[in-house]
Scaffold this motif. Structure first.
Motif, PDB file in Angstrom:
ATOM      1  N   UNK A   1       0.932  -1.158   0.100  1.00 49.63           N
ATOM      2  CA  UNK A   1       0.138  -0.021   0.077  1.00 49.63           C
ATOM      3  C   UNK A   1       0.847   1.124   0.089  1.00 49.63           C
ATOM      4  N   UNK A   2       1.640   1.398   1.033  1.00 50.64           N
ATOM      5  CA  UNK A   2       2.776   2.402   0.825  1.00 50.64           C
ATOM      6  C   UNK A   2       3.494   2.612  -0.445  1.00 50.64           C
TER       7      UNK A   2
ATOM      8  N   UNK B   1       0.999   4.141  -2.984  1.00 46.54           N
ATOM      9  CA  UNK B   1       0.691   5.567  -2.738  1.00 46.54           C
ATOM     10  C   UNK B   1       1.982   6.376  -3.257  1.00 46.54           C
ATOM     11  N   UNK B   2       3.366   6.030  -2.703  1.00 44.01           N
ATOM     12  CA  UNK B   2       4.151   6.426  -3.254  1.00 44.01           C
ATOM     13  C   UNK B   2       4.285   6.700  -4.814  1.00 44.01           C
ATOM     14  N   UNK B   3       4.083   5.621  -5.416  1.00 43.25           N
ATOM     15  CA  UNK B   3       4.243   5.578  -6.901  1.00 43.25           C
ATOM     16  C   UNK B   3       3.114   6.401  -7.563  1.00 43.25           C
ATOM     17  N   UNK B   4       2.016   6.605  -6.786  1.00 46.89           N
ATOM     18  CA  UNK B   4       0.663   7.355  -7.231  1.00 46.89           C
ATOM     19  C   UNK B   4       1.177   9.136  -7.028  1.00 46.89           C
ATOM     20  N   UNK B   5       2.118   9.481  -5.758  1.00 49.81           N
ATOM     21  CA  UNK B   5       2.592  10.658  -5.607  1.00 49.81           C
ATOM     22  C   UNK B   5       3.403  10.954  -6.648  1.00 49.81           C
ATOM     23  N   UNK B   6       4.442  10.013  -7.057  1.00 48.11           N
ATOM     24  CA  UNK B   6       5.413  10.318  -8.177  1.00 48.11           C
ATOM     25  C   UNK B   6       4.810  10.518  -9.751  1.00 48.11           C
TER      26      UNK B   6
END
Length: 181
Positions: A8-9, A12-17
């Motif tokens: 999940x983290x 989320x980090x990939x989505x933020x990138x």
């Protein structure tokens, strides 16, 4: 359970990138739009100054006609023909102001000094504006070529940025090196 949290983290980090990259691309496209507007303003200014000079009776009739025709064509050109028309205006300016003696004679005429000063400023600003535009295009293209940008269509429906290629070499007599003494 821990694996799901880490997954999940990572998502989320990939989505933020991806979001950051899309925002960066949007800012680059806005920069291209601003640089294109500045380039258009400088091209219109150069053509306007050339038309003003051609109609001022400071030049001989042949030079006035050549300059007026090229400047008018540059102002009236459609987007597809704009680069060619602007290049032809550059050629006409170089033909009319081929030698510094011509510029010196123009400066000596009443009102000629201001006309030469305006033309020199306009001619010198066009290459800078074109360089800023093409640098912005180059930066946006570099981001758009990344695989993730293409796969996730982060550019949206924005058209692929195109560089503005034209002959913008100023007449030698209007450059600091060739200016009349």
């Amino acid at each position: 359970m821990t694996t799901w949290i880490w997954a999940g983290v990572a998502v989320v980090l990939f989505g933020m990138y991806l979001s950051w990259t899309a925002g960066r691309l949007d800012r680059l496209h806005a920069r291209i739009d601003a640089a294109r507007a500045a380039l258009d303003a400088q091209l219109v200014r150069r053509a306007s100054v050339a038309i003003e000079l051609a109609t001022s009776s400071l030049l001989d009739p042949a030079a006035s006609l050549l300059l007026l025709d090229a400047a008018h064509a540059a102002r009236q050109a459609e987007d597809e023909q704009r680069e060619v028309a602007e290049s032809q205006l550059s050629l006409a300016l170089r033909a009319v102001f081929a030698e510094s003696a011509q510029v010196a004679a123009l400066v000596a005429a009443p009102g000629g000094e201001e006309a030469v000063r305006d033309l020199t400023a306009a001619v010198r600003r066009v290459p800078m504006a074109r360089r800023f535009h093409n640098d912005a295009v180059r930066a946006a293209r570099a981001v758009r070529e990344h695989r993730l940008v293409r796969y996730f269509r982060l550019a949206g429906k924005a058209p692929f940025p195109m560089a503005f290629e034209m002959d913008d070499t100023p007449p030698a007599a209007l450059t600091p090196e060739g200016a009349p003494s």
